[in-house]
Motif scaffolding. Structure first.
Motif: not given
Lengths: 319, 419
Positions: A256-276
């Motif tokens: 909700i807050m960043t969508g993994g951004g800015p340029f992917g710097s707030t990704r966490v594993l669970s979000y990365y799974v979703f992204e991929k």
């Protein structure tokens, strides 16, 4: 005559009646075990299997996927002399930050619980106000905090401005601060949750022990450390479990807050799974499954620890 | 020669119309027709419902079930329903966005619909819907991209629509000197930065290079790509873009333009409606084609196409084909794209464009001002993985232009991986 009638009824008792003691626990367990196997164990094995394929999640894995062995893991960790997946490393580091900082919720929750555990008129109202953040949806928490952090007009930016601190791009727009900003937002409801756990724990503190300690001259910090805290051990354990799991699952706030951004710097594993896998531009189910397996293995460390602790407690209780 | 072509084309069209008319008469469709649509915003939804109603009137025996799914949710649900519970007709997008579904055999080959007149009428988007030699969908609308700007601000400082890069930079400098940002943008969801890259790259290196790059045939560390980023950097170093844009969505970046803090916006035509709703009149708002950068290169344009497809698991493919023919017909496209409905451009060459000033300009631009070619958009032209990595890199570049080397190497590594 009466004796023979008795032995008759003994013989007529059904098989279930005779084995009742042995079977009943399994009957109680059956629904839970069934769901656990179908919705937890089986998917775990499926992800293990899926992570060995190059598959975009469309159609059938056997026809549209290619078996590539451990290639996905090689890509993740950069084993074959390739460059390791940078996004994966970012996610891993961020997960670690989450794990460590999220644990702050436990002492914070304890502090608030001790503070609120007093007999004051209307204390229930105060308690419920402190518990409130846990009741609101994470989505709302995320939105409120993103507005709080907005550059220029956001309250947080105004406040840091008083001290002459300026964060370039705003808290959530700066890759160095964004993750911490999200964790801070996550701590708000998590602290409330720990607080309620401790409040219930404090209710169960034995007044006689407190009385006895007081007679022995224990006060303040000593009383807390030697008398109250040991009795709060079960609450602390639960708070620890819930917080660790909450940290590893941190997904909604990131989304909700960043969508993994800015340029992917707030990704966490669970979000990365979703992204991929499921996101708009993610069509790499096999790869996502490999990330999910890594996340599962990390969780496994904690799961084993929890199970071991519970086993020890059971043994102690019986012994 | 010319006249022969013309007459044969006319004959073609006539035959096509006759054929489709005959089919409409000959076939009475029956059974169920299940349609899944992502046209969930109020105006598109009304358009979709109206289309279904009109199609239903033509085929009274047909039972049409329309399910409208939220546009964002649709993007994740489509994988499941195409495999498990396929409708007869589904919305999606052209070019690379449909490729995975075509390759997985989930979209029906509908080359038969495209045969004859249809290929002529829809020629502008045929390539975007073709994989191999077959077509896998039909277009119903597209819209131009370009620079929307505050005409009143330009007038105030004596600026005119620029045509060259030098004029663009000079205009921008004047605005900056007067405390106004040149461009507003919100890059929180990344794709807006993709628009800037598309245009800068198409103008610096030409459409063909851009197409090869998104196709994975050119290196991201090449001098051409560096030249594109160097041009981009000129704007960034001037401070041409609004600050902190990585915090805003494209809608959240609109107020800068409405309040006069920024003078222009590189966007798709869908930005016009919210700008008008925010109170900008047509006297204040105008549009120009992205300027020339390398002299002499034919201009290419972004014009994303939205489409209808038939899933290969559809039950009533006959009715679905008939519905697709109905959707692309000139009358229908004229109707659904007019200002009161979608407010976009019809794809069918025989349909007419609404009088709306922006639609007219856009139509002119796309039909005669884009000799280079028409691109879909960065995230539809490049494969999903490349698009995701690319747009993330663009956003990073816009905030930290010094990271360029690192970004380009990452993109190059992704390219090696993806294609």
């Amino acid at each position: 005559m009466s004796i023979s009638a008795d032995s008759d009824s003994q013989r007529q008792r059904s098989w279930y009646k005779r084995n009742e003691i042995a079977i009943t626990p399994w009957l109680f367990l059956a629904p839970g075990v069934l769901f656990f196997v179908v919705y937890v164990i089986a998917p775990i094995w499926q992800s293990f299997g899926m992570s060995l394929y190059d598959w975009n999640g469309l159609g059938d894995i056997d026809t549209n996927g290619t078996y590539i062995g451990l290639e996905n893991y090689n890509k993740l960790f950069g084993l074959n002399g390739e460059r390791a997946d940078r996004n994966f490393q970012i996610s891993l580091w961020n997960n670690l930050r989450w794990l460590v900082l999220y644990l702050l919720a436990i002492p914070l929750g304890l502090f608030i619980a001790l503070f609120l555990n007093q007999n004051v008129r209307g204390i229930r109202l105060y308690k419920s106000l402190f518990f409130f953040p846990f009741v609101i949806s994470q989505v709302v928490v995320g939105l409120v905090f993103s507005w709080f952090y907005l550059p220029n007009n956001g309250l947080f930016t105004v406040m840091t401005g008083w001290f002459g601190i300026e964060i370039r791009g705003g808290v959530l727009g700066n890759p160095n601060t964004a993750t911490y900003g999200i964790i801070a937002a996550g701590l708000w409801p998590q602290t409330a949750y720990c607080m309620i756990l401790y409040l219930t724990g404090l209710n169960a503190v034995d007044p006689e022990q407190v009385e006895a300690a007081r007679l022995d001259g224990a006060k303040g910090r000593k009383m807390l450390w030697h008398v109250i805290l040991p009795q709060l051990k079960p609450a602390t354990f639960i708070a620890f479990v819930v917080t660790i799991i909450g940290a590893l699952r941190s997904f909604d706030l990131v989304s909700i807050m960043t969508g993994g951004g800015p340029f992917g710097s707030t990704r966490v594993l669970s979000y990365y799974v979703f992204e991929k896998s499921l996101s708009e531009r993610g069509l790499q189910y096999g790869y996502a499954a490999a990330v999910a397996v890594v996340l599962f293995l990390i969780m496994l460390v904690f799961i084993s620890y929890f199970l071991w602790t519970m086993y020890q407690d059971e043994k102690e209780a019986r012994g | 020669m010319h006249s022969i072509l013309k007459t044969s084309f006319a004959a073609f069209v006539a035959a096509g119309i006759a054929a489709s008319a005959m089919q409409a008469n000959a076939q009475s469709l029956s059974g169920d027709l299940v349609i899944f649509s992502d046209m969930s915003n109020p105006a598109p939804r009304a358009v979709m419902e109206d289309m279904v109603a009109r199609f239903g009137e033509m085929h009274p025996d047909l039972n049409i079930e329309l399910t409208v799914i939220d546009r964002e949710a649709y993007k994740t649900q489509i994988r499941n329903f195409l495999t498990a519970n396929a409708p007869d007709v589904a919305n999606w997008y052209a070019a690379n966005r449909m490729l995975p579904y075509v390759e997985a055999g989930l979209f029906e080959d509908i080359s038969d619909i495209w045969e004859g007149a249809m290929s002529e009428e829809l020629a502008s988007t045929k390539a975007a819907l073709t994989v191999g030699d077959a077509q896998y969908g039909v277009p119903y609308t597209y819209y131009q991209w370009g620079v929307y700007y505050r005409k009143d601000l330009f007038d105030q400082f004596g600026l005119t629509e620029p045509a060259t890069w030098e004029e663009e930079l000079a205009n921008c400098q004047t605005l900056l000197d007067n405390g106004i940002k040149c461009y507003t943008i919100g890059t929180k969801f990344l794709w807006t930065a993709g628009g800037w890259f598309d245009y800068l790259n198409m103008r610096t290196n030409g459409y063909d290079f851009h197409a090869r790059l998104t196709n994975g045939e050119e290196s991201w560390t090449s001098d051409e790509v560096r030249a594109t980023f160097a041009n981009w950097r000129e704007l960034i170093d001037m401070g041409a873009f609004v600050d902190d844009h990585q915090n805003y969505s494209w809608q959240e970046a609109l107020p800068f333009m409405v309040n006069g803090e920024a003078a222009s916006y590189l966007m798709g035509n869908f930005a016009v409606a919210p700008l008008r709703e925010a109170g900008l009149s047509d006297d204040q708002l105008d549009f120009y084609q992205f300027v020339e950068i390398t002299p002499g290169i034919p201009k290419g344009e972004d014009a994303p196409t939205d489409t209808f497809h038939i899933p290969s698991g559809a039950q009533n493919k006959e009715a679905a084909r008939e519905f697709l023919r109905f959707v692309v017909s000139a009358e229908n496209q004229t109707l659904i794209n007019n200002g009161a409905n979608l407010g976009q451009l019809p794809v069918n060459a025989l349909s007419s464009v609404d009088d709306d000033k922006f639609l007219q300009q856009g139509f002119q631009m796309l039909s005669s001002g884009a000799p280079g070619g028409i691109a879909q958009f960065f995230d539809r032209d490049a494969p999903a993985e490349m698009a995701a990595a690319g747009m993330e890199g663009f956003q990073e570049f816009m905030v930290f232009p010094d990271n360029l080397d690192d970004i380009l190497e990452r993109l190059e590594a992704t390219r090696q991986d993806v294609y």
